[in-house]
Design a protein around this motif. Structure first.
Motif, PDB file in Angstrom:
ATOM      1  N   SER A 200     -98.228 -26.792 -73.421  1.00  0.00           N
ATOM      2  CA  SER A 200     -96.816 -27.158 -73.257  1.00  0.00           C
ATOM      3  C   SER A 200     -95.849 -26.070 -73.706  1.00  0.00           C
ATOM      4  CB  SER A 200     -96.517 -28.437 -74.055  1.00  0.00           C
ATOM      5  OG  SER A 200     -96.720 -28.206 -75.446  1.00  0.00           O
ATOM      6  N   ALA A 201     -96.342 -24.981 -74.280  1.00  0.00           N
ATOM      7  CA  ALA A 201     -95.461 -23.989 -74.900  1.00  0.00           C
ATOM      8  C   ALA A 201     -94.893 -23.003 -73.883  1.00  0.00           C
ATOM      9  CB  ALA A 201     -96.218 -23.229 -75.975  1.00  0.00           C
ATOM     10  N   PRO A 202     -93.572 -22.801 -73.895  1.00  0.00           N
ATOM     11  CA  PRO A 202     -92.973 -21.768 -73.042  1.00  0.00           C
ATOM     12  C   PRO A 202     -93.157 -20.389 -73.666  1.00  0.00           C
ATOM     13  CG  PRO A 202     -91.270 -22.788 -74.359  1.00  0.00           C
ATOM     14  CD  PRO A 202     -92.553 -23.533 -74.664  1.00  0.00           C
ATOM     15  N   GLY A 203     -93.027 -19.341 -72.849  1.00  0.00           N
ATOM     16  CA  GLY A 203     -93.172 -17.984 -73.365  1.00  0.00           C
ATOM     17  C   GLY A 203     -92.159 -17.643 -74.445  1.00  0.00           C
ATOM     18  N   TRP A 204     -90.981 -18.286 -74.414  1.00  0.00           N
ATOM     19  CA  TRP A 204     -89.952 -18.032 -75.416  1.00  0.00           C
ATOM     20  C   TRP A 204     -90.409 -18.414 -76.826  1.00  0.00           C
ATOM     21  CZ3 TRP A 204     -86.631 -14.937 -73.437  1.00  0.00           C
ATOM     22  CH2 TRP A 204     -86.129 -15.109 -72.143  1.00  0.00           C
ATOM     23  N   LEU A 205     -91.480 -19.196 -76.929  1.00  0.00           N
ATOM     24  CA  LEU A 205     -91.958 -19.631 -78.245  1.00  0.00           C
ATOM     25  C   LEU A 205     -92.705 -18.516 -78.978  1.00  0.00           C
ATOM     26  CD1 LEU A 205     -92.062 -21.972 -80.216  1.00  0.00           C
ATOM     27  CD2 LEU A 205     -94.064 -22.852 -79.014  1.00  0.00           C
ATOM     28  N   ALA A 206     -93.000 -17.438 -78.285  1.00  0.00           N
ATOM     29  CA  ALA A 206     -93.663 -16.298 -78.929  1.00  0.00           C
ATOM     30  C   ALA A 206     -92.631 -15.533 -79.746  1.00  0.00           C
ATOM     31  CB  ALA A 206     -94.305 -15.400 -77.884  1.00  0.00           C
ATOM     32  N   ALA A 244     -90.349 -29.127 -77.802  1.00  0.00           N
ATOM     33  CA  ALA A 244     -89.083 -28.840 -78.481  1.00  0.00           C
ATOM     34  C   ALA A 244     -88.610 -27.430 -78.161  1.00  0.00           C
ATOM     35  CB  ALA A 244     -89.248 -29.023 -79.992  1.00  0.00           C
ATOM     36  N   ALA A 245     -89.539 -26.486 -78.077  1.00  0.00           N
ATOM     37  CA  ALA A 245     -89.175 -25.106 -77.735  1.00  0.00           C
ATOM     38  C   ALA A 245     -88.619 -25.021 -76.321  1.00  0.00           C
ATOM     39  CB  ALA A 245     -90.383 -24.199 -77.882  1.00  0.00           C
ATOM     40  N   ALA A 246     -89.226 -25.766 -75.398  1.00  0.00           N
ATOM     41  CA  ALA A 246     -88.729 -25.779 -74.021  1.00  0.00           C
ATOM     42  C   ALA A 246     -87.304 -26.330 -73.972  1.00  0.00           C
ATOM     43  CB  ALA A 246     -89.659 -26.606 -73.138  1.00  0.00           C
ATOM     44  N   GLY A 247     -87.064 -27.396 -74.739  1.00  0.00           N
ATOM     45  CA  GLY A 247     -85.719 -27.965 -74.792  1.00  0.00           C
ATOM     46  C   GLY A 247     -84.721 -27.004 -75.413  1.00  0.00           C
ATOM     47  N   ALA A 248     -85.128 -26.352 -76.507  1.00  0.00           N
ATOM     48  CA  ALA A 248     -84.236 -25.420 -77.188  1.00  0.00           C
ATOM     49  C   ALA A 248     -83.875 -24.236 -76.311  1.00  0.00           C
ATOM     50  CB  ALA A 248     -84.886 -24.931 -78.486  1.00  0.00           C
ATOM     51  N   SER A 249     -84.804 -23.819 -75.453  1.00  0.00           N
ATOM     52  CA  SER A 249     -84.569 -22.655 -74.607  1.00  0.00           C
ATOM     53  C   SER A 249     -83.897 -23.001 -73.279  1.00  0.00           C
ATOM     54  CB  SER A 249     -85.888 -21.916 -74.338  1.00  0.00           C
ATOM     55  OG  SER A 249     -86.781 -22.742 -73.612  1.00  0.00           O
ATOM     56  N   GLY A 250     -83.579 -24.281 -73.073  1.00  0.00           N
ATOM     57  CA  GLY A 250     -82.873 -24.686 -71.862  1.00  0.00           C
ATOM     58  C   GLY A 250     -83.713 -24.676 -70.612  1.00  0.00           C
ATOM     59  N   MET A 251     -85.028 -24.841 -70.755  1.00  0.00           N
ATOM     60  CA  MET A 251     -85.916 -24.810 -69.588  1.00  0.00           C
ATOM     61  C   MET A 251     -85.957 -26.177 -68.906  1.00  0.00           C
ATOM     62  SD  MET A 251     -89.042 -22.409 -70.926  1.00  0.00           S
ATOM     63  CE  MET A 251     -89.887 -22.522 -69.342  1.00  0.00           C
ATOM     64  N   THR A 252     -84.898 -26.495 -68.203  1.00  0.00           N
ATOM     65  CA  THR A 252     -84.827 -27.754 -67.465  1.00  0.00           C
ATOM     66  C   THR A 252     -84.502 -27.464 -66.008  1.00  0.00           C
ATOM     67  OG1 THR A 252     -82.475 -27.988 -68.026  1.00  0.00           O
ATOM     68  CG2 THR A 252     -84.074 -29.066 -69.476  1.00  0.00           C
ATOM     69  N   GLY A 254     -86.245 -26.366 -63.588  1.00  0.00           N
ATOM     70  CA  GLY A 254     -86.784 -25.133 -63.031  1.00  0.00           C
ATOM     71  C   GLY A 254     -86.156 -23.870 -63.578  1.00  0.00           C
ATOM     72  N   SER A 255     -85.266 -23.996 -64.562  1.00  0.00           N
ATOM     73  CA  SER A 255     -84.622 -22.828 -65.154  1.00  0.00           C
ATOM     74  C   SER A 255     -85.615 -21.992 -65.948  1.00  0.00           C
ATOM     75  CB  SER A 255     -83.493 -23.286 -66.085  1.00  0.00           C
ATOM     76  OG  SER A 255     -83.042 -22.235 -66.897  1.00  0.00           O
ATOM     77  N   HIS A 256     -85.387 -20.674 -65.979  1.00  0.00           N
ATOM     78  CA  HIS A 256     -86.236 -19.783 -66.783  1.00  0.00           C
ATOM     79  C   HIS A 256     -85.925 -19.911 -68.271  1.00  0.00           C
ATOM     80  CE1 HIS A 256     -88.080 -17.877 -63.373  1.00  0.00           C
ATOM     81  NE2 HIS A 256     -86.913 -17.512 -62.872  1.00  0.00           N
ATOM     82  N   GLY A 257     -84.798 -20.519 -68.601  1.00  0.00           N
ATOM     83  CA  GLY A 257     -84.436 -20.678 -69.992  1.00  0.00           C
ATOM     84  C   GLY A 257     -83.852 -19.417 -70.589  1.00  0.00           C
ATOM     85  N   HIS A 258     -83.829 -19.382 -71.931  1.00  0.00           N
ATOM     86  CA  HIS A 258     -83.205 -18.265 -72.629  1.00  0.00           C
ATOM     87  C   HIS A 258     -83.898 -18.046 -73.968  1.00  0.00           C
ATOM     88  CE1 HIS A 258     -81.357 -21.341 -75.158  1.00  0.00           C
ATOM     89  NE2 HIS A 258     -80.898 -21.937 -74.062  1.00  0.00           N
ATOM     90  N   PRO A 259     -83.677 -16.906 -74.620  1.00  0.00           N
ATOM     91  CA  PRO A 259     -84.330 -16.635 -75.907  1.00  0.00           C
ATOM     92  C   PRO A 259     -83.952 -17.663 -76.969  1.00  0.00           C
ATOM     93  CG  PRO A 259     -83.410 -14.619 -74.989  1.00  0.00           C
ATOM     94  CD  PRO A 259     -82.889 -15.744 -74.145  1.00  0.00           C
ATOM     95  N   ILE A 260     -84.891 -17.887 -77.861  1.00  0.00           N
ATOM     96  CA  ILE A 260     -84.684 -18.788 -78.991  1.00  0.00           C
ATOM     97  C   ILE A 260     -85.249 -18.142 -80.245  1.00  0.00           C
ATOM     98  CG2 ILE A 260     -84.688 -20.966 -77.707  1.00  0.00           C
ATOM     99  CD1 ILE A 260     -87.678 -21.240 -78.338  1.00  0.00           C
TER     100      ILE A 260
END
Length: 278
Positions: A200-206, A244-252, A254-260
């Protein structure tokens, strides 16, 4: 061939305990953390923040100096103590933000006391070298580099076999505990060979400190679910952490999200839990 079960949203929601009218701060779970140092005080802050925001009813922080000051400044609800004490603890978190090379004899004695106690223990980072001597029920949480060092301490090939699942099963069996190997896909292996996969972890969690947040999440869930399988609680914690990381990074949508940063993940936990329970 090892059978690997993929952990799901529904599996995670099942282990999120909703407090009822008869609950108090103790029945919701008491978490104690012995984490962070003067060199890395942020690890204590991140773990404590995550434990509170995952739903712990009572959080203690064992330490002094910059780490204790930072924890109290960020989370004044936390009870600070200089030693492990004799009060009730349902789950411990130890090792985050510490280095075994800098540990004093007194600190090692306290860690060994925790690792031979009756409460479940999340063993991270600078305490992993003590895991093999534990008699308590423990959950070891290494990243890839720590995993290689842990295998070497257990007289296993630190480079592994090239099969990540087989390696985590072998290591958990040799250690005699549940092991959570962090990564883009997190693997949880119990000593009986059960393996759960969490993706479930997005790349931004690294990002630095994310593991400290995960340790606090795991401590809170272990404290709230004393009769649940450690492996299943570990998988639920890893799934929630990633969500939670996906939510924090705005990955909703289909968005690529943003750094966290790691604290963003801790702060996103209540909303993630609320969504899972809705």
């Amino acid at each position: 061939m090892v059978d690997v079960r993929e952990w799901s949203r529904a599996d995670t929601a099942h282990l999120l305990r909703v407090p009822g009218a008869s609950d108090d701060k103790y029945s919701r779970g008491v978490v104690a953390l012995r984490t962070g140092t003067d060199a890395y005080p942020g690890a204590g802050v991140l773990g404590v923040e995550a434990a509170w925001r995952t739903g712990a009813g009572f959080v203690r922080f064992i330490g002094a100096g910059r780490a204790a000051d930072a924890v109290l400044a960020r989370r004044p609800e936390t009870v600070i103590g200089p030693d492990i004490g004799r009060t009730r603890v349902d789950a411990w978190v130890i090792g985050s933000g510490t280095d075994a090379a800098d540990r004093t004899r007194g600190e090692e004695a306290e860690l060994r006391s925790i690792l031979t106690g009756s409460a479940r223990v999340v063993v991270d980072a600078g305490a992993l070298d003590l895991a093999r001597d534990a008699t308590a029920t423990i959950l070891a949480t290494p990243h890839a580099g720590e995993f290689a060092r842990l295998r070497e301490q257990l007289d296993l090939d630190p480079d592994g076999t090239g099969d990540r699942v087989a390696d985590v099963v072998e290591t958990a069996s040799a250690l005699g505990c549940t092991l959570l190997l962090k990564g883009a896909t997190t693997l949880v292996a119990a000593s009986d060979g059960t393996v759960l996969s969490v993706a479930s972890a997005p790349g931004w969690l690294a990002t630095a400190g994310a593991g400290d947040v995960l340790a606090g999440v795991l401590g809170a869930l272990l404290a709230a679910n004393p009769n649940a399988s450690v492996a299943e609680v570990a998988a639920a914690g890893a799934w929630l952490h990633g969500y939670a990381a996906a939510g924090a990074s705005g990955m909703t949508g289909g968005s690529h999200g943003h750094p966290i940063v790691a604290l963003d993940v801790a702060e996103a936990l209540p909303a993630a839990i609320g969504d899972l329970l809705s």
